[in-house]
Write a protein that holds these residues in place. Structure first.
Motif, PDB file in Angstrom:
ATOM      1  N   VAL A  67     109.267 142.718  64.891  1.00 56.11           N
ATOM      2  CA  VAL A  67     109.870 142.603  66.182  1.00 56.11           C
ATOM      3  C   VAL A  67     108.795 141.246  66.765  1.00 56.11           C
ATOM      4  O   VAL A  67     107.617 141.210  66.322  1.00 56.11           O
ATOM      5  N   GLU A  74     108.206 139.820  72.589  1.00 52.56           N
ATOM      6  CA  GLU A  74     109.268 140.814  73.181  1.00 52.56           C
ATOM      7  C   GLU A  74     108.479 142.198  73.323  1.00 52.56           C
ATOM      8  O   GLU A  74     109.185 142.900  74.398  1.00 52.56           O
ATOM      9  N   LEU A  75     107.481 142.324  72.859  1.00 53.95           N
ATOM     10  CA  LEU A  75     106.475 143.456  73.462  1.00 53.95           C
ATOM     11  C   LEU A  75     106.086 143.544  74.648  1.00 53.95           C
ATOM     12  O   LEU A  75     105.448 142.382  75.111  1.00 53.95           O
ATOM     13  N   PRO A  76     105.442 144.658  75.385  1.00 46.87           N
ATOM     14  CA  PRO A  76     104.906 144.567  76.686  1.00 46.87           C
ATOM     15  C   PRO A  76     103.429 143.968  76.537  1.00 46.87           C
ATOM     16  O   PRO A  76     102.918 144.211  75.447  1.00 46.87           O
ATOM     17  N   THR A  78     100.308 144.343  73.582  1.00 47.67           N
ATOM     18  CA  THR A  78     100.146 143.228  72.661  1.00 47.67           C
ATOM     19  C   THR A  78      98.657 142.584  72.809  1.00 47.67           C
ATOM     20  O   THR A  78      98.292 141.991  72.147  1.00 47.67           O
ATOM     21  N   ILE A 127     111.250 151.273  66.023  1.00 44.20           N
ATOM     22  CA  ILE A 127     112.146 150.638  66.842  1.00 44.20           C
ATOM     23  C   ILE A 127     113.643 151.622  66.800  1.00 44.20           C
ATOM     24  O   ILE A 127     113.817 151.814  65.852  1.00 44.20           O
ATOM     25  N   ASP A 135     117.713 150.996  68.522  1.00 47.89           N
ATOM     26  CA  ASP A 135     118.572 150.386  69.361  1.00 47.89           C
ATOM     27  C   ASP A 135     119.566 151.179  69.890  1.00 47.89           C
ATOM     28  O   ASP A 135     120.464 151.783  69.103  1.00 47.89           O
ATOM     29  N   LEU A 150     111.866 147.705  75.549  1.00 51.33           N
ATOM     30  CA  LEU A 150     111.296 146.248  75.442  1.00 51.33           C
ATOM     31  C   LEU A 150     111.700 145.554  76.807  1.00 51.33           C
ATOM     32  O   LEU A 150     112.684 145.710  77.174  1.00 51.33           O
ATOM     33  N   ARG A 207     114.852 143.722  76.844  1.00 57.78           N
ATOM     34  CA  ARG A 207     116.148 144.319  76.233  1.00 57.78           C
ATOM     35  C   ARG A 207     116.048 145.899  76.193  1.00 57.78           C
ATOM     36  O   ARG A 207     115.501 146.612  75.480  1.00 57.78           O
ATOM     37  N   ARG A 256     116.715 148.409  73.441  1.00 60.71           N
ATOM     38  CA  ARG A 256     115.948 148.214  72.180  1.00 60.71           C
ATOM     39  C   ARG A 256     114.442 148.748  72.686  1.00 60.71           C
ATOM     40  O   ARG A 256     113.858 148.385  73.508  1.00 60.71           O
ATOM     41  N   PHE A 300     110.904 151.311  71.539  1.00 60.79           N
ATOM     42  CA  PHE A 300     109.982 151.529  70.497  1.00 60.79           C
ATOM     43  C   PHE A 300     108.974 152.598  70.864  1.00 60.79           C
ATOM     44  O   PHE A 300     108.849 152.990  72.006  1.00 60.79           O
TER      45      PHE A 300
END
Length: 168
Positions: free
Chosen positions: A68, A72-74, A78, A129, A131, A149, A152, A155, A157
């Motif tokens: 990923v 794209e991650l919060p 991160t 992950i 979808d 995400l 998205r 998507r 996680f």
């Protein structure tokens, strides 16, 4: 009923009859009947089947490696991660329960098995992950503590650290 000892999860093999499987989602049914065996043989996905006591397949799921994009991650997730462009993850690509066995807890049972296999792996992976194919699937994963995400919403996680806490 889940937990009564009549269930087992196995790696898909030629002994498993996939012809009668019907989860009600044509793309998933078609995948399971025609593509899953090839994906397993070519190491594109590990395919696991939920086998009921009489040998009937009650459901299946797939696991494979993915990545990923860090962006794209919060941001709260991160902050403590290295600034690599891609973060390794495990993809729970498909999870389906045969219509005949809906409402019996088999989806949650297979999800728990998938998470356990993922966290036990010796391959580095930051998260699992998924979808979600539709709103019902998204709500199922959200009830199981998966987070969407930011850009998205289908998507989702769940970090391996969080999954590891489940099995401690």
């Amino acid at each position: 009923m889940v937990g009564d000892g009549s269930l087992r999860i196995e790696i898909l093999g030629s002994q498993h009859d996939r012809t009668l499987f019907n989860c009600g989602a044509e793309p998933l049914d078609r995948y399971f009947r025609t593509q899953a065996g090839q994906d397993a043989r070519k190491n594109m996905a590990a395919v696991f089947v939920l086998v009921l006591q009489e040998g009937t397949i009650g459901g299946f799921y797939t696991l494979s490696a993915t990545a990923v994009k860090l962006g794209e991650l919060p941001s709260e997730v991160t902050r403590k991660l290295p600034r690599y462009p891609l973060v390794p993850a495990t993809l729970l690509g498909r999870l389906a329960v045969d219509l005949r066995f809906r409402g019996m807890g088999y989806g949650g049972y297979m999800l728990a098995d998938a998470l356990y296999r993922s966290v036990r792996s010796e391959i580095a992976s930051f998260a699992v992950i998924v979808d979600a194919k539709n709103d019902d699937a998204r709500r199922f994963y959200e009830r199981e503590s998966f987070l969407a995400l930011p850009d998205r919403p289908n998507r989702l996680f769940r970090t391996m650290a969080d999954i590891a806490d489940l099995f401690r």
